[in-house]
Write an enzyme that holds these catalytic residues in place. Sequence first.
Site, short mmCIF file in Angstrom:
data_model
loop_
_atom_site.label_atom_id
_atom_site.label_comp_id
_atom_site.label_asym_id
_atom_site.label_seq_id
_atom_site.Cartn_x
_atom_site.Cartn_y
_atom_site.Cartn_z
CB CYS A 48 66.92 -41.89 -107.85
SG CYS A 48 68.02 -40.58 -107.24
CG HIS B 177 65.33 -39.35 -111.50
ND1 HIS B 177 64.36 -39.71 -110.61
CD2 HIS B 177 66.39 -38.92 -110.78
CE1 HIS B 177 64.80 -39.49 -109.38
NE2 HIS B 177 66.03 -39.02 -109.46
CD GLU C 74 61.40 -40.56 -112.20
OE1 GLU C 74 61.67 -40.16 -111.05
OE2 GLU C 74 62.17 -41.32 -112.84
#
Length: 239
Positions: free
Chosen positions: A98, A185, A187
């Site tokens: 990002c 993302h 994560e």
Amino acid sequence: MPLRICILETDILRPELIDQYKGYGLMFEQLFAKQPIPAEFSVYNVVQGHYPPDDATFDAYLVTGSKADSFGADPWIVKLKEFLLARYEAGDKLLGVCFGHQLLALLLGGRTERATQGWGVGTHSYQLKQKPEWMTPLLDDLTLLISHQDQVTQLPENATLLASSDFCPNAAYSVGDQVLCFQGHPEFVADYSRAILDLRKDFLGDEVYNQGVSGLDRDHQGAAVAEWMMRFIARDRAA
């Protein structure tokens, strides 16, 4: 021997989220624990001015997401760009997600700006344009949780486009065997995505908010991307 990864944390979570989620560094550690290549992590919050000591050595440096603009002139962003350029020129491997994806593109000669498409939220799918050998497990396409209003609008001249969509044409790229970046993302988990959507609901407006929430029950391949990252880093060791 485990891979040694330096996580450069480029945000401080909103107070409402810190107790449960702590920070992006921990989210990445939890994500990487799900993939088969062993690694150990050191987390430094660069917003607070924390960096690894000069004599520290790592197999790679990972730049996280952030509320900040990658094209901003905040002193901590300027310092981070100087640090990353030194690492790049030294031949170190760099990973970006990002904000990190956007910042590294800028640093290496690309362009990042506010996206005319507006906010990207919820879950998003991309077409894979290349499938190099380290991209194991092999996927037909890629779905990730997202939250961004900026995009890379021009890749660095020597970059290879890895994933794309109509909404986000430059969604993932690599630069040789040294840089690997993703706009989405890996994560994130759905509960965290829902939490930040709820906090931004009034700002985003009902249409964008509802669109984002409606896709959170879709499967996403964050764990696969984590394995790709580790294989990208580890392949020189195996050679």
